[in-house]
Scaffold this active site. Sequence first.
Site, mmCIF file in Angstrom:
data_model
loop_
_atom_site.group_PDB
_atom_site.id
_atom_site.type_symbol
_atom_site.label_atom_id
_atom_site.label_comp_id
_atom_site.label_asym_id
_atom_site.label_seq_id
_atom_site.Cartn_x
_atom_site.Cartn_y
_atom_site.Cartn_z
ATOM 1 N N GLY A 1 -6.668 25.353 -90.372
ATOM 2 C CA GLY A 1 -6.780 24.057 -90.890
ATOM 3 C C GLY A 1 -8.069 23.582 -90.765
ATOM 4 O O GLY A 1 -7.778 21.894 -90.259
ATOM 5 N N ARG B 1 -9.903 19.869 -93.389
ATOM 6 C CA ARG B 1 -9.661 18.435 -93.529
ATOM 7 C C ARG B 1 -9.653 17.811 -92.172
ATOM 8 O O ARG B 1 -9.197 18.627 -91.147
ATOM 9 C CB ARG B 1 -8.529 18.156 -94.222
ATOM 10 C CG ARG B 1 -8.369 18.458 -95.554
ATOM 11 C CD ARG B 1 -7.114 17.952 -96.292
ATOM 12 N NE ARG B 1 -6.993 18.537 -97.691
ATOM 13 C CZ ARG B 1 -6.541 19.628 -98.282
ATOM 14 N NH1 ARG B 1 -5.801 20.346 -97.391
ATOM 15 N NH2 ARG B 1 -6.307 19.567 -99.291
ATOM 16 N N VAL C 1 -1.604 30.083 -93.128
ATOM 17 C CA VAL C 1 -1.568 30.637 -91.691
ATOM 18 C C VAL C 1 -0.164 31.141 -91.511
ATOM 19 O O VAL C 1 0.119 32.124 -90.684
ATOM 20 C CB VAL C 1 -1.740 29.603 -90.442
ATOM 21 C CG1 VAL C 1 -3.237 29.215 -90.631
ATOM 22 C CG2 VAL C 1 -1.017 28.520 -90.411
ATOM 23 N N TYR D 1 9.230 19.536 -84.313
ATOM 24 C CA TYR D 1 7.590 19.429 -84.106
ATOM 25 C C TYR D 1 7.631 19.609 -82.385
ATOM 26 O O TYR D 1 6.839 20.339 -81.847
ATOM 27 C CB TYR D 1 7.047 18.310 -84.708
ATOM 28 C CG TYR D 1 5.539 18.005 -84.218
ATOM 29 C CD1 TYR D 1 4.775 18.954 -84.892
ATOM 30 C CD2 TYR D 1 5.245 16.934 -83.701
ATOM 31 C CE1 TYR D 1 3.375 18.772 -84.661
ATOM 32 C CE2 TYR D 1 3.985 16.811 -83.432
ATOM 33 C CZ TYR D 1 3.126 17.611 -84.014
ATOM 34 O OH TYR D 1 1.509 17.264 -83.854
ATOM 35 N N ALA E 1 9.745 20.669 -80.128
ATOM 36 C CA ALA E 1 9.883 22.124 -79.799
ATOM 37 C C ALA E 1 8.909 23.090 -80.053
ATOM 38 O O ALA E 1 8.366 24.011 -79.116
ATOM 39 C CB ALA E 1 11.340 22.542 -80.473
ATOM 40 N N ALA E 2 8.412 23.007 -81.198
ATOM 41 C CA ALA E 2 7.284 23.999 -81.682
ATOM 42 C C ALA E 2 5.943 23.704 -80.692
ATOM 43 O O ALA E 2 5.370 24.581 -79.981
ATOM 44 C CB ALA E 2 6.871 23.634 -82.980
ATOM 45 N N LYS E 3 5.654 22.324 -80.230
ATOM 46 C CA LYS E 3 4.546 22.142 -79.673
ATOM 47 C C LYS E 3 4.739 22.379 -78.135
ATOM 48 O O LYS E 3 3.905 22.635 -77.433
ATOM 49 C CB LYS E 3 4.191 20.563 -79.704
ATOM 50 C CG LYS E 3 3.394 20.334 -81.092
ATOM 51 C CD LYS E 3 2.231 21.423 -81.596
ATOM 52 C CE LYS E 3 1.503 20.886 -82.685
ATOM 53 N NZ LYS E 3 0.405 21.732 -82.912
#
Length: 276
Positions: free
Chosen positions: A13, A16, A64, A166, A168-170
């Site tokens: 990523g 940008r 990704v 988000y 939970a993912a982090k």
Amino acid sequence: MSTLDGKVAIVTGSGRGIGAEIARKLAGEGAAVVVNDLDEGPAKETVAAIEAAGGRAVACAGSVTDSGFAERFVRTAVESFGGLDLVVNNAGYTWDSVIQKMTDEQWDAILDVHLKAPFRILRAAQPVIAELVKRARAAGEPVPCRKVVNISSIAGTGGNAGQVNYSAAKAGVTGLTKALAKEWGRYNVTVNSVAFGLIRTRLTEAPAGGGSTIEVQGNEIKVGVNPELLTTMEQMIPLGRAGTPAEAAGAVYLLCIPESDYISAQTVVCGGGFTV
């Protein structure tokens, strides 16, 4: 000599925003960088900026989350620059909703980009790193300290309403980081994460009238924070303002330099003093 001379970095990523700043920072300190973005154009723009400043970089465009991307990404580093020393898992976005309105697609998409993709990239990197370590030891050479920096968020450390996917993912990134630090210590690899607070990027900025969106693999995703809410959020930050992409990149850089060689399994909060 620059701090990262001779190092090879991959940054997801990085076409940008914060990712581009991370790539430029690492390259500016001497690292050769593989730049990734979902779209080829931004990736090549970052590569061009690095090369114009005297650095070395190549682009590896693609999602990704695609099958086979992780292996291609790692292979690009080895084939282009001869090794792999720094892995920065930065790619991501948010797709918000309260839980009763959140779809399986929203949940899966955010878990895939923020947690499954870093897992796949690190899995693909393991054979390369293990072989490089084996060669160094066989030759009687010191094994250099390699670095993994996974990007997390204060949503992962304290949760955030409207972002169960988000958050939970982090939070999962923290578990991934701590577990891998224990697995890869034998390779002299440190594994840490940086949890960002409010950083001003295209994902937080919104026009006064709202309505800002980005397209991610065919989905129109609303982005941006209402300007009035953004001001309120900044007032809660001890430093009194949101961070800049360059400051976010600086936090990542701290975990890539030799001075952090004995720091592992940690989460650094880059949030201007705001904690949850």
